[in-house]
Motif scaffolding. Sequence first.
Motif, PDB file in Angstrom:
ATOM      1  N   LEU A 129      27.614 -26.841  22.659  1.00 53.49           N
ATOM      2  CA  LEU A 129      27.331 -26.497  21.305  1.00 53.49           C
ATOM      3  C   LEU A 129      28.667 -25.262  20.634  1.00 53.49           C
ATOM      4  CD1 LEU A 129      23.647 -26.206  20.911  1.00 53.49           C
ATOM      5  CD2 LEU A 129      25.194 -27.924  19.886  1.00 53.49           C
ATOM      6  N   HIS A 130      28.687 -24.481  21.751  1.00 50.55           N
ATOM      7  CA  HIS A 130      29.599 -23.252  21.217  1.00 50.55           C
ATOM      8  C   HIS A 130      31.080 -23.744  20.949  1.00 50.55           C
ATOM      9  CE1 HIS A 130      26.607 -19.617  22.377  1.00 50.55           C
ATOM     10  NE2 HIS A 130      26.141 -20.489  21.613  1.00 50.55           N
ATOM     11  N   GLU A 131      31.243 -24.690  21.962  1.00 50.50           N
ATOM     12  CA  GLU A 131      32.895 -25.313  21.730  1.00 50.50           C
ATOM     13  C   GLU A 131      32.869 -25.760  20.295  1.00 50.50           C
ATOM     14  OE1 GLU A 131      35.237 -27.926  24.915  1.00 50.50           O
ATOM     15  OE2 GLU A 131      33.005 -28.663  24.242  1.00 50.50           O
ATOM     16  N   ALA A 132      31.854 -26.380  19.740  1.00 57.81           N
ATOM     17  CA  ALA A 132      31.920 -26.954  18.382  1.00 57.81           C
ATOM     18  C   ALA A 132      32.382 -25.760  17.234  1.00 57.81           C
ATOM     19  CB  ALA A 132      30.660 -27.561  17.954  1.00 57.81           C
ATOM     20  N   VAL A 133      31.607 -24.548  17.399  1.00 57.78           N
ATOM     21  CA  VAL A 133      32.279 -23.659  16.596  1.00 57.78           C
ATOM     22  C   VAL A 133      33.287 -22.643  16.705  1.00 57.78           C
ATOM     23  CG1 VAL A 133      29.895 -23.434  15.956  1.00 57.78           C
ATOM     24  CG2 VAL A 133      30.584 -21.884  17.617  1.00 57.78           C
TER      25      VAL A 133
ATOM     26  N   THR B 190      37.138 -20.006  12.028  1.00 59.33           N
ATOM     27  CA  THR B 190      38.055 -18.908  12.088  1.00 59.33           C
ATOM     28  C   THR B 190      37.405 -17.785  11.452  1.00 59.33           C
ATOM     29  OG1 THR B 190      39.244 -19.555  10.065  1.00 59.33           O
ATOM     30  CG2 THR B 190      40.250 -19.815  12.402  1.00 59.33           C
ATOM     31  N   ASP B 191      36.552 -17.970  10.288  1.00 59.11           N
ATOM     32  CA  ASP B 191      35.775 -16.541   9.856  1.00 59.11           C
ATOM     33  C   ASP B 191      34.689 -16.185  10.798  1.00 59.11           C
ATOM     34  OD1 ASP B 191      35.297 -15.532   6.615  1.00 59.11           O
ATOM     35  OD2 ASP B 191      33.620 -15.483   8.029  1.00 59.11           O
ATOM     36  N   GLU B 192      35.064 -14.857  10.851  1.00 53.00           N
ATOM     37  CA  GLU B 192      34.185 -14.323  12.088  1.00 53.00           C
ATOM     38  C   GLU B 192      32.616 -14.413  11.677  1.00 53.00           C
ATOM     39  OE1 GLU B 192      35.964 -11.141  13.977  1.00 53.00           O
ATOM     40  OE2 GLU B 192      34.173 -10.586  15.004  1.00 53.00           O
ATOM     41  N   THR B 193      32.455 -13.827  10.323  1.00 55.74           N
ATOM     42  CA  THR B 193      30.925 -13.827   9.947  1.00 55.74           C
ATOM     43  C   THR B 193      30.486 -15.206   9.954  1.00 55.74           C
ATOM     44  OG1 THR B 193      31.995 -12.291   8.300  1.00 55.74           O
ATOM     45  CG2 THR B 193      29.628 -12.824   7.946  1.00 55.74           C
ATOM     46  N   LEU B 194      30.984 -16.316   9.537  1.00 53.15           N
ATOM     47  CA  LEU B 194      30.679 -17.418   9.510  1.00 53.15           C
ATOM     48  C   LEU B 194      30.341 -17.738  10.899  1.00 53.15           C
ATOM     49  CD1 LEU B 194      29.964 -20.062   7.847  1.00 53.15           C
ATOM     50  CD2 LEU B 194      32.269 -20.915   8.043  1.00 53.15           C
ATOM     51  N   ARG B 195      31.208 -17.794  11.702  1.00 52.22           N
ATOM     52  CA  ARG B 195      30.740 -18.026  13.067  1.00 52.22           C
ATOM     53  C   ARG B 195      29.795 -17.507  13.907  1.00 52.22           C
ATOM     54  NH1 ARG B 195      36.009 -17.112  15.342  1.00 52.22           N
ATOM     55  NH2 ARG B 195      35.133 -15.147  16.368  1.00 52.22           N
ATOM     56  N   THR B 196      29.844 -16.195  13.561  1.00 51.20           N
ATOM     57  CA  THR B 196      28.392 -15.399  14.109  1.00 51.20           C
ATOM     58  C   THR B 196      27.353 -16.292  13.638  1.00 51.20           C
ATOM     59  OG1 THR B 196      29.910 -13.295  14.228  1.00 51.20           O
ATOM     60  CG2 THR B 196      27.512 -13.157  14.371  1.00 51.20           C
ATOM     61  N   ALA B 197      27.218 -16.272  12.199  1.00 48.36           N
ATOM     62  CA  ALA B 197      26.016 -16.884  11.823  1.00 48.36           C
ATOM     63  C   ALA B 197      25.615 -18.357  12.093  1.00 48.36           C
ATOM     64  CB  ALA B 197      26.137 -16.935  10.090  1.00 48.36           C
ATOM     65  N   LEU B 198      26.928 -18.960  12.476  1.00 49.67           N
ATOM     66  CA  LEU B 198      26.486 -20.496  12.866  1.00 49.67           C
ATOM     67  C   LEU B 198      26.181 -20.510  14.457  1.00 49.67           C
ATOM     68  CD1 LEU B 198      29.776 -22.324  11.313  1.00 49.67           C
ATOM     69  CD2 LEU B 198      27.506 -22.614  10.843  1.00 49.67           C
ATOM     70  N   THR B 199      26.640 -19.530  15.223  1.00 50.53           N
ATOM     71  CA  THR B 199      26.457 -19.499  16.502  1.00 50.53           C
ATOM     72  C   THR B 199      24.770 -18.986  16.776  1.00 50.53           C
ATOM     73  OG1 THR B 199      28.610 -18.590  17.055  1.00 50.53           O
ATOM     74  CG2 THR B 199      26.979 -18.475  18.887  1.00 50.53           C
ATOM     75  N   ARG B 200      24.417 -18.021  15.918  1.00 52.71           N
ATOM     76  CA  ARG B 200      22.895 -17.639  15.611  1.00 52.71           C
ATOM     77  C   ARG B 200      22.062 -18.863  15.556  1.00 52.71           C
ATOM     78  NH1 ARG B 200      23.295 -13.267  12.440  1.00 52.71           N
ATOM     79  NH2 ARG B 200      22.931 -14.179  10.600  1.00 52.71           N
ATOM     80  N   ALA B 201      22.571 -19.830  14.521  1.00 53.95           N
ATOM     81  CA  ALA B 201      21.749 -20.780  14.124  1.00 53.95           C
ATOM     82  C   ALA B 201      21.644 -21.925  15.455  1.00 53.95           C
ATOM     83  CB  ALA B 201      22.238 -21.639  13.023  1.00 53.95           C
ATOM     84  N   LEU B 202      22.717 -22.088  16.260  1.00 51.83           N
ATOM     85  CA  LEU B 202      22.483 -22.848  17.440  1.00 51.83           C
ATOM     86  C   LEU B 202      21.564 -22.342  18.319  1.00 51.83           C
ATOM     87  CD1 LEU B 202      26.556 -23.551  17.734  1.00 51.83           C
ATOM     88  CD2 LEU B 202      24.675 -25.041  16.731  1.00 51.83           C
TER      89      LEU B 202
END
Lengths: 430, 248
Positions: A399-403, A407-419
């Motif tokens: 899953l992490h590979e998908a995110v 490039t936006d770090e805030t967005l990536r952090t939020a998405l990773t948390r959701a996963l």
Amino acid sequence: MTAPVATGAAGFLARYEGLKVHLPGARKPWLNTLRADAAVHFAARGFPTRRIEQWKYTDLAPVAQSSFAEPLTMVEGAIALPVANAAHRAVFVDGRFRSDLSTLDGLAHRVGSLAQDLNAAEPFLGALAKPGSEPLVALNTMLFEDGLFIDLPEGLDGGLLELVSIAVDPGRPFAFHPRHLIRLAAGARLTLIETATGRGQCLHNPVFEIEVAEGATFTHGRMLQEEATVFHLSTIYAAIAAGGTYDNFTVAAGPRLTRNEIHAALTGPKAACHMNGAQMAADGQHVDTTTSLDHAAPDCASRQTYKTVLAGRSRGVFQGKIFVHQAAQKTDGYQMNQALLLSENAEIDSKPQLEIYADDVKCSHGATVGALDADSLFYLRSRGIPESQAKAMLVEAFLHEAVETVTDETLRTALTRALDNWWARQGAAA
Amino acid sequence: MLRIEGLTAEIDGKQILKGIDLEVPTGEVHAIMGPNGSGKSTLSYVLSGREGYEVTGGSATFDGHDILAMEPEERAAAGLFLAFQYPVELPGVGNATFLRTALNAQRKARGESELDAMQFLKLARERMKALSMSDDMLKRGVNVGFSGGEKKRNEILQMALLKPSIAILDETDSGLDIDALKIVADGVNAMRGPDFSALVITHYQRLLDYIVPDRVHVLMQGRIVKSGGPELAKELEAQGYAAVQAAA
């Protein structure tokens, strides 16, 4: 308004007849015409059935057979909001804007309730998502009460903004159809982080109309995280002009049924569209990502990578269509979808579709389906990592590979948390 | 002490190991040499618990524990380590996360305290320096984009961190240039001592110039056909396996 509610399309049409004089913009002839037009389309077509090609793998019968009412009363008072990802956020409860929960002060541009700004929206509403395009768009057009309206002027950097949608369980089945209108003028920039949460027997049927003008960049992160009783059917229409970029990353993890349908059109040279996402389903759930990408101009690029993880008796769908018009020479299109099946009872249906009418293009697509790799699992276990933990590491890695592309770090952090939240819930349920 | 008695095993109904008898006393390094298809890798996989290999007879014990009855992770926690011939690439799993998770899982299984990120990093850097590995390898995905030599060094790093009581090195020398071979050998030699034993599986004698074994065993067609001192490796190199088989 206490009359028994009919099911399916008839139920919604009856709601429309009863509510139309009360809906926002009821005194605006242009909107009445738009809604009436939508009602005609919806009456003619009803909910899509599996006989329709694009709905072959996703059965809306459970939605069509339910009786949903509109949330008639405004939910008042305090509501638990998800963790904030940005300083500015627009909050909608049951599809209605809540200025008291939103923090939009100090923004120079137009961000807020569509219902309160219908005159400004008139030229654009229904321009991309036409009432006759899709039955769910017709349903939305007929009954929408509110939505987010963003209009960024030329060259403005709108920074980071959050859209929060919360459905509050009124104790009976209910439906809401928010209409979001997002416009970026030439050279404007915006990152929108969207979170949908909610509970109860609920249909959330949002429609987005997104216009990205010349050289503008819109990054759109979505986290569809409603509970497993919710039907989430969202439709996005995006038009990207020359040199513009639309970046969509969607995490779908939670609802009983999720349809993430995106139609993007690259209308000017050197426009780009990235549509990526991770969708997950546990026992009894269904996730569907359906994309359609229209390369209508030369020198455009599109990238799509979708990951699906299925546990228990669940089903996932990926349908991706890339249409390259004759004029769209030097098109660079790429599409990949990968599915990880954690159970023998899970099913994935994957359907890539390329239609190419230009002769000088680069278009590729791929699909993989598999269980967790036995060699990888053994490698981890041979180092002393217990089997359940080793499996979790491999699913997270997938899953992490998908995110990684975000490039936006805030967005990536939020998405990773959701996963990670989804996977943690699976661990707890297992 | 690793004690293997009458071990037979098969894959997909085909018998590969046809009765292996072998003892590796604690503190000793033994080499197993054999031609392709003799069962060398099968032996290492059976001992480490890979799925798909069916043990049909015999036994394998380590310090009196029946290792064949244990899960792979239990064998690891009991002190057994397999250095893979083909280390697996794990995209998306950071090497540092992997190493720390493995180390802490073993420590936890043994009732020891787990290392926090800082303690781990300090230990890992120390071990990496000894293996001439750059810190960069901690940040990358496990073995992802590693050269053949880097993958094998990563195996040796794992061994150095996990500190097994017995290591099985499955053709760790394959695909290595002489410099990488020396680093790998130094890593193994640094572990040698009264509490460490190793089973070095190799096709060629070359590795044994750097890791000098106490005993050499020749595996052919699923059986140990000859055992001897380090000189046996040289003999094999000079005369080939066919001669040994003819004599056996």
